[in-house]
Design an enzyme around this catalytic site. Structure first.
Site, short mmCIF file in Angstrom:
data_model
loop_
_atom_site.label_atom_id
_atom_site.label_comp_id
_atom_site.label_asym_id
_atom_site.label_seq_id
_atom_site.Cartn_x
_atom_site.Cartn_y
_atom_site.Cartn_z
N SER A 156 0.84 -1.21 0.00
CA SER A 156 0.00 0.00 0.00
C SER A 156 0.87 1.25 0.00
O SER A 156 0.38 2.34 0.32
CB SER A 156 -0.91 0.01 1.24
OG SER A 156 -0.13 0.08 2.43
N ASN A 200 -0.02 -2.74 13.46
CA ASN A 200 -1.48 -2.68 13.66
C ASN A 200 -1.89 -1.42 14.40
O ASN A 200 -2.81 -0.70 13.98
CB ASN A 200 -1.96 -3.92 14.42
CG ASN A 200 -1.77 -5.20 13.63
OD1 ASN A 200 -1.33 -5.17 12.48
ND2 ASN A 200 -2.09 -6.33 14.25
N THR A 234 -44.32 21.66 -3.38
CA THR A 234 -44.30 20.29 -2.89
C THR A 234 -44.62 19.42 -4.10
O THR A 234 -45.46 19.78 -4.93
CB THR A 234 -45.33 20.05 -1.77
OG1 THR A 234 -46.65 20.30 -2.27
CG2 THR A 234 -45.06 20.94 -0.57
N HIS A 235 -43.95 18.29 -4.21
CA HIS A 235 -44.09 17.41 -5.37
C HIS A 235 -43.79 18.15 -6.68
O HIS A 235 -44.32 17.80 -7.74
CB HIS A 235 -45.50 16.80 -5.44
CG HIS A 235 -45.96 16.21 -4.16
ND1 HIS A 235 -45.52 14.99 -3.70
CD2 HIS A 235 -46.80 16.70 -3.21
CE1 HIS A 235 -46.09 14.74 -2.52
NE2 HIS A 235 -46.87 15.77 -2.20
N SER A 257 -21.61 24.97 -24.30
CA SER A 257 -21.60 23.78 -25.15
C SER A 257 -20.47 23.86 -26.17
O SER A 257 -20.09 24.94 -26.61
CB SER A 257 -22.95 23.65 -25.87
OG SER A 257 -22.87 22.71 -26.92
N ASN A 280 -24.47 26.27 -19.26
CA ASN A 280 -24.82 25.09 -18.48
C ASN A 280 -24.28 25.21 -17.05
O ASN A 280 -23.07 25.35 -16.86
CB ASN A 280 -24.23 23.83 -19.11
CG ASN A 280 -24.68 23.65 -20.55
OD1 ASN A 280 -25.83 23.89 -20.88
ND2 ASN A 280 -23.76 23.24 -21.40
N TYR A 289 -6.83 -8.14 13.98
CA TYR A 289 -6.46 -7.44 12.76
C TYR A 289 -6.59 -8.36 11.56
O TYR A 289 -6.25 -9.55 11.62
CB TYR A 289 -5.01 -6.92 12.84
CG TYR A 289 -4.64 -6.11 11.62
CD1 TYR A 289 -4.98 -4.77 11.53
CD2 TYR A 289 -4.00 -6.70 10.54
CE1 TYR A 289 -4.69 -4.02 10.39
CE2 TYR A 289 -3.68 -5.97 9.40
CZ TYR A 289 -4.03 -4.63 9.33
OH TYR A 289 -3.74 -3.91 8.20
#
Length: 488
Positions: free
Chosen positions: A26, A109, A154-155, A274, A282, A314
């Site tokens: 790692s 560890n 709402t909705h 674009s 955009n 571990y």
């Protein structure tokens, strides 16, 4: 080289080759905790010396080597399974066999668990600072547009008139809870595992509280097995970040919808054009902010799935769990900053917003409330207004006429016997409707003033809490380097 060190080298050589070495390593990913490991090494060596486990001369050599290694940087490290082993190898190369005394009374560890927590505290503080900036941006919008009419939905259907300021504070309050969740997560990250060794403690007379002090940890994880193996703090932090990302996603979606309807224009710095359609603007940074919720959810899922069902103590699986939190904290912190900039630089179209605030008979609830205040049962008042809305929508009947007809059909007396014309006009007007909603948390100017004051107090308290935690880390850094300087 004494016999014990010779045995150690033979053992390492045995496990130094093979086709899986790269898979196990790692080292590249550990660059993020390179500085953390050096801090942990220094604190541990100082403690060992103070306890008489390592002599002053050896400590001086090791600490001097760590300074050289830090100056050279992560890329100069020798090959190793991870950054911890690579740093130790580099120390031994400079100091000789005595460099290996640095690893006395600890395991990788507890070392790696400490390094992760050490670095993650800094990252969580960065995320917390980003939430404060976003909240300040939202408060600025709320203050500047406390009386700027806006449609409420709402909705995604016209519901009631509100203000841009009321909308902005709704998100500020949500982000404030995200701040609180991250502060809670920080406090559980802020505990030292160092001294737990592999998982069963050590036979050496170590002082775990001293290393915690030198590293700025507020407490020690008492159980050694828990200290070395637990990663619930990763899951909690990733979860808090995911919740913040979900808040950001909603904020971004609202702004995208508002931009589509002409209510707001996103600043050029947070938009693009674009490649083929020259007229396009955009607001795509907000689309990316919206998408980060998916990245964060993936981090939660990845962490949870990796940690699920792991036995004590571990397991190497834990090596795969940590990158989820690094990716998540980076993505969410960046998205929070972008959202803050997009919000505070946006231009709101007051005229378009005011026109939309009146759409869809959005003041209907206010009319029903008015009838209820004049003695009509609310459910009956609801039926009257609902019938009027249907008739006005279907036949193009003016709303006042439709209300009068509906009242005649549902009430014992005519509409004007319950409600005077002036009061009805006010109930039908979007601005007057907003002004009437002065209950706690409402959009009326008086209610908004109270909320803005509370938000200011909340921000000040959270700013102080974050600064206090950052200050403790800075003080620990100064203390650690001051003690180290007595040896080097």
């Amino acid at each position: 080289m004494d016999e014990s060190n010779a045995d150690s080298v033979v053992r390492r050589d045995r496990f130094s080759g093979g086709p899986a070495r790269g898979f196990l390593s790692s080292l590249d990913a550990d660059e993020r905790i390179f500085e953390a490991d050096l801090a942990v090494d220094r604190a541990h060596v100082v403690m060992l010396t103070e306890r008489g486990i390592v002599d002053d001369e050896t400590a001086e050599s090791i600490l001097d080597a760590l300074e050289v290694i830090e100056a050279a940087g992560h890329d100069a490290l020798p090959a190793g399974e991870d950054v911890h082993e690579a740093i130790e190898t580099a120390v031994v190369e400079r100091v000789g066999a005595d460099g290996g005394r640095m690893h006395t009374a600890r395991s990788r560890n507890d070392e790696v668990a400490t390094c992760i927590r050490f670095r993650l505290r800094e990252d969580v503080l960065d995320a917390l600072e980003a939430t404060l900036v976003l909240r300040e941006s939202l408060r600025t919008v709320a203050s500047d547009h406390a009386e700027t009419l806006a449609p409420g939905y709402t909705h995604l259907q016209p519901a009631q008139p509100t203000t841009v300021g009321h909308w902005a504070l709704s998100y500020e309050r949500a982000v404030a809870r995200d701040t609180a969740r991250l502060l809670d997560a920080y406090d559980r990250v802020d505990a030292s595992p160092l001294g737990a060794a592999a998982f069963a403690g050590t036979t050496f007379d170590v002082d775990r509280r001293r290393t915690a002090e030198l590293l700025g940890f507020s407490t020690v994880l008492e159980n050694a097995m828990d200290a070395a193996s637990s990663r619930d703090f990763l899951l909690e932090t990733t979860g808090a970040l995911s919740t913040l990302a979900t808040t950001l996603s909603g904020l971004a979606e609202d702004l995208l919808v508002f931009a589509n309807r002409g209510f707001v224009e996103i600043a050029d710095d947070y938009a693009s054009t674009s490649s083929i359609m020259p007229q396009k603007k955009n607001p795509d940074t907000l689309e990316l902010v919206r998408a980060v919720a998916g990245d964060a959810a993936a981090g939660v899922t990845g962490s949870t799935t990796t940690l699920k069902g792991l036995p004590r103590a571990y397991n190497r699986d834990l090596q795969r769990a940590t990158p989820h939190v690094w990716r998540t904290v980076d993505a969410v912190t960046e998205a929070t900053g972008v959202a803050a900039g997009a919000v505070v630089t946006a231009e709101w179209n007051a005229e378009t917003l005011a026109g939309a605030a009146d759409e869809g008979f959005s003041t209907a609830t206010g009319v029903a409330d008015l009838l209820a205040q004049r003695g009509v049962p609310f459910r009956t008042a609801h039926e009257v207004v609902a019938q009027a809305a249907t008739d006005a929508d279907a036949g193009g009947t003016p709303i006042r006429e439709a209300l009068a007809d509906a009242a005649s059909a549902h009430l014992e007396d005519s509409l004007d016997s319950y409600v005077e014309a002036e009061a009805l006009d006010a109930a039908l007007d979007a601005e007057a409707s907003v002004a009437s909603r002065d209950s706690a948390g409402g959009p009326a100017p008086v209610a908004m003033a109270e909320q803005l004051e509370a938000v200011g107090e909340s921000l000040a308290a959270d700013r102080e809490a974050i600064a206090d935690r950052a200050g403790l880390l800075e003080a620990a850094d100064e203390l650690r380097m001051e003690v180290v300087s007595t040896y080097v």
